[in-house]
Write a protein that holds these residues in place. Structure first.
Motif, short mmCIF file in Angstrom:
data_model
loop_
_atom_site.label_atom_id
_atom_site.label_comp_id
_atom_site.label_asym_id
_atom_site.label_seq_id
_atom_site.Cartn_x
_atom_site.Cartn_y
_atom_site.Cartn_z
N ALA A 51 0.81 -1.22 0.00
CA ALA A 51 0.00 0.00 0.00
C ALA A 51 0.85 1.27 0.00
O ALA A 51 0.37 2.32 -0.40
CB ALA A 51 -0.93 0.01 1.21
N PHE A 52 2.11 1.19 0.41
CA PHE A 52 2.92 2.39 0.56
C PHE A 52 4.21 2.38 -0.27
O PHE A 52 5.02 3.29 -0.15
CB PHE A 52 3.28 2.59 2.04
CG PHE A 52 2.07 2.69 2.91
CD1 PHE A 52 1.22 3.78 2.84
CD2 PHE A 52 1.75 1.66 3.78
CE1 PHE A 52 0.09 3.86 3.64
CE2 PHE A 52 0.62 1.73 4.59
CZ PHE A 52 -0.21 2.83 4.51
N SER A 53 4.41 1.38 -1.10
CA SER A 53 5.62 1.26 -1.90
C SER A 53 5.27 1.51 -3.36
O SER A 53 4.24 1.04 -3.84
CB SER A 53 6.23 -0.13 -1.73
OG SER A 53 6.55 -0.36 -0.38
N LYS A 54 6.13 2.25 -4.08
CA LYS A 54 5.82 2.52 -5.48
C LYS A 54 7.06 2.89 -6.27
O LYS A 54 8.08 3.29 -5.72
CB LYS A 54 4.78 3.60 -5.62
CG LYS A 54 5.24 4.98 -5.22
CD LYS A 54 4.15 6.01 -5.41
CE LYS A 54 4.63 7.38 -5.00
NZ LYS A 54 3.65 8.41 -5.29
N ALA A 89 3.41 -2.18 -8.66
CA ALA A 89 2.86 -3.20 -7.77
C ALA A 89 3.97 -4.01 -7.14
O ALA A 89 4.99 -4.29 -7.77
CB ALA A 89 1.93 -4.12 -8.55
N VAL A 90 3.75 -4.38 -5.89
CA VAL A 90 4.62 -5.33 -5.21
C VAL A 90 4.15 -6.71 -5.64
O VAL A 90 2.94 -6.99 -5.68
CB VAL A 90 4.53 -5.16 -3.68
CG1 VAL A 90 5.29 -6.26 -2.96
CG2 VAL A 90 5.06 -3.79 -3.27
N ASP A 91 5.09 -7.58 -5.99
CA ASP A 91 4.77 -8.93 -6.45
C ASP A 91 4.09 -9.71 -5.32
O ASP A 91 4.63 -9.81 -4.22
CB ASP A 91 6.06 -9.62 -6.89
CG ASP A 91 5.82 -10.93 -7.60
OD1 ASP A 91 5.00 -11.74 -7.13
OD2 ASP A 91 6.46 -11.14 -8.63
N ASP A 99 8.02 -3.63 8.39
CA ASP A 99 8.17 -3.12 9.76
C ASP A 99 7.91 -1.61 9.84
O ASP A 99 8.04 -1.01 10.88
CB ASP A 99 9.55 -3.46 10.32
CG ASP A 99 10.69 -2.75 9.61
OD1 ASP A 99 10.43 -1.91 8.72
OD2 ASP A 99 11.86 -3.03 9.94
N GLY A 100 7.57 -0.98 8.68
CA GLY A 100 7.21 0.43 8.67
C GLY A 100 8.31 1.39 8.30
O GLY A 100 8.05 2.58 8.12
N HIS A 101 9.53 0.94 8.17
CA HIS A 101 10.62 1.85 7.80
C HIS A 101 10.57 2.20 6.33
O HIS A 101 10.41 1.33 5.48
CB HIS A 101 11.99 1.22 8.14
CG HIS A 101 12.28 1.23 9.59
ND1 HIS A 101 12.13 0.13 10.39
CD2 HIS A 101 12.70 2.24 10.40
CE1 HIS A 101 12.45 0.45 11.63
NE2 HIS A 101 12.79 1.73 11.66
N ARG A 102 10.72 3.48 6.03
CA ARG A 102 10.63 4.00 4.65
C ARG A 102 12.02 4.32 4.12
O ARG A 102 12.84 4.91 4.80
CB ARG A 102 9.79 5.27 4.64
CG ARG A 102 9.73 5.96 3.28
CD ARG A 102 8.92 7.24 3.34
NE ARG A 102 7.53 6.99 3.64
CZ ARG A 102 6.61 6.72 2.72
NH1 ARG A 102 6.93 6.67 1.45
NH2 ARG A 102 5.36 6.50 3.06
N THR A 103 12.24 3.94 2.85
CA THR A 103 13.43 4.35 2.12
C THR A 103 12.97 4.85 0.76
O THR A 103 11.87 4.52 0.31
CB THR A 103 14.44 3.19 1.95
OG1 THR A 103 13.76 2.07 1.36
CG2 THR A 103 15.06 2.78 3.26
#
Length: 126
Positions: A61-64, A81-83, A113-117
């Protein structure tokens, strides 16, 4: 030489603390790219998609991934999309027949785990 009985509790506490730190540091890892296709600064024939692999599973939901041309226009053919079968992989389809030139890839990855990069890189279509 033997370790005195009064020193043993200190050594046990130290060993426990070191082990706890090692476990905690792996539990709070950040998702970092381990592979990118096309690769950064690669000169390639027009690709049909951009695929990235990460060191940690991603939160879909938060990766793109967003790909743009030299003028800043988004050329992704849809949402990334994440596979579903491999949550360490993410991809985005590209519009057909990319013209020669430089393209930019901007990515955001949120580990489970919620960490963003996040980061950017470019590739060139010949």
């Amino acid at each position: 030489m033997t370790i005195s009985d009064s020193f043993r509790p200190f050594l046990r506490a130290l060993a426990t603390g070191v082990a706890a730190f090692a476990v905690a540091s792996t539990a709070f890892a950040h998702a970092l790219p381990t592979a990118r296709d096309p690769a950064p600064d690669a000169e390639v024939a027009a690709p049909t998609q951009v695929t990235m692999r990460f060191s940690e599973p991603l939160e879909p939901a938060f990766s793109k991934i967003v790909v743009s041309d030299a003028a800043g226009r988004q050329i992704s053919a849809g949402a990334s999309a994440v596979d579903a079968d491999d949550r360490k992989a993410m991809h985005v389809a590209l519009t057909p027949s990319l013209a020669p030139g430089r393209y930019s890839v901007h990515w955001n990855a949120v580990a489970t785990d919620g960490h963003r990069t996040q980061g950017d890189y470019g590739f060139i279509v010949k």
